[in-house]
Write an enzyme that holds these catalytic residues in place. Sequence first.
Site, PDB file in Angstrom:
ATOM      1  N   SER A 122     -36.024  22.196  -2.561  1.00 48.45           N
ATOM      2  CA  SER A 122     -35.237  21.224  -1.797  1.00 48.45           C
ATOM      3  C   SER A 122     -33.773  21.317  -2.219  1.00 48.45           C
ATOM      4  O   SER A 122     -33.359  22.325  -2.798  1.00 48.45           O
ATOM      5  CB  SER A 122     -35.807  19.815  -2.028  1.00 48.45           C
ATOM      6  OG  SER A 122     -35.245  18.906  -1.113  1.00 48.45           O
ATOM      7  N   ASN A 123     -32.983  20.305  -1.929  1.00 43.25           N
ATOM      8  CA  ASN A 123     -31.571  20.317  -2.315  1.00 43.25           C
ATOM      9  C   ASN A 123     -31.123  18.901  -2.672  1.00 43.25           C
ATOM     10  O   ASN A 123     -31.919  17.967  -2.629  1.00 43.25           O
ATOM     11  CB  ASN A 123     -30.712  20.915  -1.198  1.00 43.25           C
ATOM     12  CG  ASN A 123     -30.852  20.129   0.086  1.00 43.25           C
ATOM     13  OD1 ASN A 123     -30.516  18.957   0.153  1.00 43.25           O
ATOM     14  ND2 ASN A 123     -31.393  20.772   1.123  1.00 43.25           N
TER      15      ASN A 123
END
Length: 209
Positions: free
Chosen positions: A22-23
């Site tokens: 993810s980020n």
Amino acid sequence: MARVLVTAGPTLEPLDPVRFLSNRSSGRMGYAVARALLARGHEVVLVSGPVSLRPPAGVELHSVESARQMLAACRAAWQDCDALYAVAAVADYRPKRVARNKLKRHEGEGQFIELTPNPDIVRTLARTKGTRMVVGFALESQRGEAEARRKMMAKKLDFVALNGPEAQGAQASSLTVLGRDGSRSELGPAQKSALARGLVRVTLGSRGS
Ligand code: CTP
């Protein structure tokens, strides 16, 4: 009054039942855009990746995890929306294989995670935009404006809001809003709520709504 689609937050791309890529997107900017639109009397469909924010009152919320789920929710919503703000930080790639069971410690050594491209959501939706307005974001660490303009043309955006990597997860930041018509507006530094109001003013406002 318009019905507006907003994407927000990160996407989460599973590796196995407990792990993901993810980020750092918090979703704050997307949620602030949704709030700014609601405050101007618009209907808002918010397609959101996993965030820890309370949904704005009155929004139609669709919660998703992966980019492919986000695209499916957006495709369905786009049919009866008049404009799109693509604020989500969509993961460009996902693990090619998702393990059915939790990967064991001994299975990791010497292994590579093979990636495969995710769909570009704003680009996909903009293909069927007709006369509808599409606003994208560009997070750039270098050659900001040139790169943002390139993205605007490549993705058929009407406007692109440019910010730097320091905006991710932050409460306040700045935005440069570039228009396909050559317009340019500098917003901030300010809280994301004020930036979002400014963004809605210079984009939807340009259409007289
Ligand atoms: N976007 C999207 N779907 C993707 C990737 C990006 O809808 N798979 C949207 C974002 O919501 C944003 C715009 O495209 O509005 C630009 O996102 P950005 O990550 O800056 O651009 P990329 O196309 O991923 O380009 P690069 O990573 O090469 O900078």
